[in-house]
Design an enzyme around this catalytic site. Sequence first.
Site, PDB file in Angstrom:
ATOM      1  N   LYS A   4       0.852  -1.178   0.000  1.00  0.00           N
ATOM      2  CA  LYS A   4       0.000   0.000   0.000  1.00  0.00           C
ATOM      3  C   LYS A   4       0.887   1.226   0.000  1.00  0.00           C
ATOM      4  O   LYS A   4       1.721   1.407   0.889  1.00  0.00           O
ATOM      5  CB  LYS A   4      -0.902  -0.003   1.244  1.00  0.00           C
ATOM      6  CG  LYS A   4      -1.982   1.071   1.233  1.00  0.00           C
ATOM      7  CD  LYS A   4      -2.943   0.859   2.398  1.00  0.00           C
ATOM      8  CE  LYS A   4      -4.079   1.877   2.366  1.00  0.00           C
ATOM      9  NZ  LYS A   4      -5.018   1.669   3.493  1.00  0.00           N
ATOM     10  N   ASP A  97     -14.943   1.864  10.073  1.00  0.00           N
ATOM     11  CA  ASP A  97     -15.477   1.618   8.739  1.00  0.00           C
ATOM     12  C   ASP A  97     -15.683   0.124   8.510  1.00  0.00           C
ATOM     13  O   ASP A  97     -15.323  -0.411   7.477  1.00  0.00           O
ATOM     14  CB  ASP A  97     -14.554   2.194   7.666  1.00  0.00           C
ATOM     15  CG  ASP A  97     -15.224   2.270   6.293  1.00  0.00           C
ATOM     16  OD1 ASP A  97     -16.462   2.408   6.244  1.00  0.00           O
ATOM     17  OD2 ASP A  97     -14.515   2.178   5.270  1.00  0.00           O
TER      18      ASP A  97
END
Length: 240
Positions: A4, A97
Site C-alpha cells: 500500500k 469503517d
Amino acid sequence: VALKIIKRGMDTDEILRRFQTERQILANLEHSNIARLLDGGVSDDGLPFIVMEYVAGSDLLEFCEQADLSLNEKLALFRKICAAVSYAHQNLIVHRDLKPSNILVTKDGEPKLLDFGISKLLTNEIDATGTATSLGMMTPNYASPEQFRGETVSTATDIYSLGVILFELLTGELPYEIRTKRFEEAAKIIAETEPARPSSVIQNSKFRIQDSKSDDGYRFQTEDSISEDQKSKTKDQNQK
C-alpha cells in the site's frame, strides 16, 4: 504480500498523517483475524508505503453465498469477526469503517479484517478539523448515528456497524434503505427510525430458511433455488 503506497499528487499533509497513523495502528495489532503489518518505509522518491499480509479470499457476503453457509455457520463466522473487533477495542482502537468488503474470508473459512486506515486511537483527542474530516471517512450504509452527526466515535460505533452487518447476513437486506437518500435525510432515518425485525424482513427477502437435518442447523436458500414444494414447506416452518 499486499503493498500500500500513497499515489503521487495525493500526498497531502492530512493523507500522510493518516497513512502514518495506519502504520502505527497495524504495527500494534497481532490477531489471527486481522491482516498483519509486515513492514513499512519510504520509497526512493519519498512516498511512504506499508507491506501487509496478502489475504486471498472473498468478501464476507460473497463467501457466505458461495459456501452456502447455514445459519449456525454464519453465526460462528460472525463471532470470529466480533472477537477481532473486541481485540482492537482492547488495544484502544476503533475501526470506524466496518463493512462486508473490509472483511475477507479465506478458503479455510477464516475472516480477516482489513483497512484500519481511518481508525482512530481512542487516546487521541479529536479537534474540530479531525471531526469535520471524519464525515467523509465512513460508508453510509454501515455508519452509526454519531458518525452522521460528526460526533466523537467510540467502541459503540463499531458495535453498531457489526449489528448492521449481522442484520444483512441474516436477511440479505440492510436495516435501512438510504442509498438514494440525501445525507441529511439518511442521518434522520438512521437516528429516528426503528428498523424492522430480521424475522419479519426474512419473509419478504430473497433468502428463505430451510430446515436442515444436518448438524449445521438451518440453511438459507435463494428463492430461485427452491422448488414450489420446498417453498410451501419452508413457509410452514417459518410460521411455526
